[in-house]
Write a protein that holds these residues in place. Sequence first.
Motif, PDB file in Angstrom:
ATOM      1  N   TYR A   1     -12.839 -52.777   4.270  1.00 35.74           N
ATOM      2  CA  TYR A   1     -11.450 -52.340   4.290  1.00 35.74           C
ATOM      3  C   TYR A   1     -11.376 -50.828   4.120  1.00 35.74           C
ATOM      4  CZ  TYR A   1     -10.260 -57.240   3.465  1.00 35.74           C
ATOM      5  OH  TYR A   1     -10.120 -58.601   3.566  1.00 35.74           O
TER       6      TYR A   1
ATOM      7  N   TRP B   1     -13.515 -52.206 -10.251  1.00 36.69           N
ATOM      8  CA  TRP B   1     -12.636 -53.355 -10.036  1.00 36.69           C
ATOM      9  C   TRP B   1     -12.969 -54.458 -11.022  1.00 36.69           C
ATOM     10  CZ3 TRP B   1      -9.387 -53.941  -5.449  1.00 36.69           C
ATOM     11  CH2 TRP B   1      -9.437 -52.845  -4.577  1.00 36.69           C
ATOM     12  N   GLY B   2     -11.950 -55.228 -11.389  1.00 35.63           N
ATOM     13  CA  GLY B   2     -12.190 -56.441 -12.142  1.00 35.63           C
ATOM     14  C   GLY B   2     -12.596 -57.569 -11.206  1.00 35.63           C
ATOM     15  N   GLN B   3     -12.822 -58.746 -11.769  1.00 31.55           N
ATOM     16  CA  GLN B   3     -13.252 -59.887 -10.966  1.00 31.55           C
ATOM     17  C   GLN B   3     -12.074 -60.612 -10.334  1.00 31.55           C
ATOM     18  OE1 GLN B   3     -12.723 -60.077 -14.176  1.00 31.55           O
ATOM     19  NE2 GLN B   3     -11.615 -62.026 -14.424  1.00 31.55           N
TER      20      GLN B   3
ATOM     21  N   LYS C   1      -6.698 -63.465   3.425  1.00 31.30           N
ATOM     22  CA  LYS C   1      -6.059 -62.268   3.966  1.00 31.30           C
ATOM     23  C   LYS C   1      -6.697 -60.995   3.412  1.00 31.30           C
ATOM     24  CE  LYS C   1      -3.027 -64.737   6.187  1.00 31.30           C
ATOM     25  NZ  LYS C   1      -3.050 -64.836   7.678  1.00 31.30           N
ATOM     26  N   GLY C   2      -6.137 -59.856   3.786  1.00 33.75           N
ATOM     27  CA  GLY C   2      -6.681 -58.574   3.372  1.00 33.75           C
ATOM     28  C   GLY C   2      -6.139 -58.097   2.042  1.00 33.75           C
ATOM     29  N   LEU C   3      -6.598 -56.919   1.646  1.00 33.22           N
ATOM     30  CA  LEU C   3      -6.177 -56.316   0.385  1.00 33.22           C
ATOM     31  C   LEU C   3      -4.789 -55.701   0.543  1.00 33.22           C
ATOM     32  CD1 LEU C   3      -9.529 -54.495  -0.446  1.00 33.22           C
ATOM     33  CD2 LEU C   3      -8.716 -56.670  -1.396  1.00 33.22           C
TER      34      LEU C   3
ATOM     35  N   GLY D   1      -9.519 -43.134  -4.129  1.00 30.62           N
ATOM     36  CA  GLY D   1     -10.352 -44.318  -4.178  1.00 30.62           C
ATOM     37  C   GLY D   1     -10.161 -45.112  -5.452  1.00 30.62           C
ATOM     38  N   PHE D   2     -10.505 -46.384  -5.363  1.00 32.80           N
ATOM     39  CA  PHE D   2     -10.485 -47.266  -6.532  1.00 32.80           C
ATOM     40  C   PHE D   2     -11.948 -47.555  -6.863  1.00 32.80           C
ATOM     41  CE2 PHE D   2      -6.034 -47.708  -6.127  1.00 32.80           C
ATOM     42  CZ  PHE D   2      -5.744 -47.827  -4.773  1.00 32.80           C
TER      43      PHE D   2
ATOM     44  N   VAL E   1      -4.123 -54.453  -7.258  1.00 30.36           N
ATOM     45  CA  VAL E   1      -4.292 -54.770  -5.843  1.00 30.36           C
ATOM     46  C   VAL E   1      -4.379 -56.288  -5.742  1.00 30.36           C
ATOM     47  CG1 VAL E   1      -5.783 -54.546  -3.816  1.00 30.36           C
ATOM     48  CG2 VAL E   1      -5.514 -52.610  -5.390  1.00 30.36           C
TER      49      VAL E   1
ATOM     50  N   TYR F   1     -14.118 -49.829   1.483  1.00 29.75           N
ATOM     51  CA  TYR F   1     -14.572 -50.846   0.537  1.00 29.75           C
ATOM     52  C   TYR F   1     -15.326 -51.941   1.262  1.00 29.75           C
ATOM     53  CZ  TYR F   1     -11.235 -48.336  -2.209  1.00 29.75           C
ATOM     54  OH  TYR F   1     -10.579 -47.317  -2.835  1.00 29.75           O
TER      55      TYR F   1
ATOM     56  N   ALA G   1       4.544 -50.683  -4.488  1.00 30.87           N
ATOM     57  CA  ALA G   1       4.696 -50.946  -3.063  1.00 30.87           C
ATOM     58  C   ALA G   1       6.019 -51.667  -2.821  1.00 30.87           C
ATOM     59  CB  ALA G   1       3.531 -51.797  -2.572  1.00 30.87           C
TER      60      ALA G   1
ATOM     61  N   TYR H   1      -6.278 -58.144  -8.590  1.00 31.95           N
ATOM     62  CA  TYR H   1      -7.316 -57.303  -9.150  1.00 31.95           C
ATOM     63  C   TYR H   1      -6.697 -56.091  -9.840  1.00 31.95           C
ATOM     64  CZ  TYR H   1     -10.507 -59.595  -5.779  1.00 31.95           C
ATOM     65  OH  TYR H   1     -11.254 -60.492  -5.053  1.00 31.95           O
TER      66      TYR H   1
ATOM     67  N   GLN I   1      -4.767 -59.981  -3.115  1.00 32.03           N
ATOM     68  CA  GLN I   1      -5.329 -60.494  -1.864  1.00 32.03           C
ATOM     69  C   GLN I   1      -4.890 -61.934  -1.687  1.00 32.03           C
ATOM     70  OE1 GLN I   1      -9.676 -60.416  -1.609  1.00 32.03           O
ATOM     71  NE2 GLN I   1      -9.509 -59.936   0.570  1.00 32.03           N
TER      72      GLN I   1
ATOM     73  N   SER J   1     -10.565 -43.952   1.809  1.00 34.24           N
ATOM     74  CA  SER J   1     -11.684 -44.614   1.146  1.00 34.24           C
ATOM     75  C   SER J   1     -12.030 -45.897   1.897  1.00 34.24           C
ATOM     76  CB  SER J   1     -11.343 -44.918  -0.317  1.00 34.24           C
ATOM     77  OG  SER J   1     -10.135 -45.630  -0.440  1.00 34.24           O
TER      78      SER J   1
ATOM     79  N   TYR K   1      -2.114 -53.206  -1.699  1.00 30.86           N
ATOM     80  CA  TYR K   1      -1.826 -52.387  -2.874  1.00 30.86           C
ATOM     81  C   TYR K   1      -0.490 -52.811  -3.480  1.00 30.86           C
ATOM     82  CZ  TYR K   1      -0.249 -48.231  -5.364  1.00 30.86           C
ATOM     83  OH  TYR K   1       0.252 -47.374  -6.304  1.00 30.86           O
TER      84      TYR K   1
END
Lengths: 110, 120
Positions: free
Chosen positions: A89, B110-112, B43-45, B106-107, B37, A38, B63, B97, B39, A36, B47
Amino acid sequence: QSALTQPASVSGSPGQSITISCTGTSSDVGNYNLVSWYLQYPGKAPKLMIYEVTKRPSGVSTRFSGSKSGNTASLTISGLQAEDEADYYCCSYAHSSPYVFGSGTKVTVL
Amino acid sequence: EVQLVESGGGLIEPGGSLRLSCVASGLTFSDAWMSWVRQAPGKGLEYIGLIKARSDGGTTNYAGPVEGRFIISRDDPRNTLYLQMNSLKTEDTGVYYCATDDHKGGFDSWGQGTLVTVSS
């Protein structure tokens, strides 16, 4: 589980096409059609753009397309627009994790 | 329209505990697989983990960096997802999140996000 590898940045002019790569291994990208993509604007939540490698959720522009070859998945944005400037991403199912994200790519519209 | 609203973030000292909540609406929450998830700043996302629907066993998966320290749970009558975070480390700092797992890799919602800062 290490993050999937993406280029740190990709840029293009309005109207051009760009492609973002996402390289994993045979334990994730190469073994599952569960990749996926994003889009994330600064300070905002991510938004799903592509799922199952090639599928677009309802409402996502047809300018966004996905593909995969071996251990590498790709996101192509055609007809680049100013609003496409954001971080992107990839994410793949990975048996051990079960999900792993890519390192992220900053797209700049020149 | 699916809405996810996280809460519970804040400043916490290393070694401390914190519980995040995510209230869902616009979906049949009891049927949803839910994930967390995070962040880190700039930096990046990353899981964190997921919890399946009770009808699918209600099992959890985490994870590596959080396994044994974080616990994901759900209260279906309250449409609420939880993340219990224990033995917090400075590297756990970030925006957390919650997201729905679409069973298709897929996700899709998403929340804020809610900010957790682990610092002395």
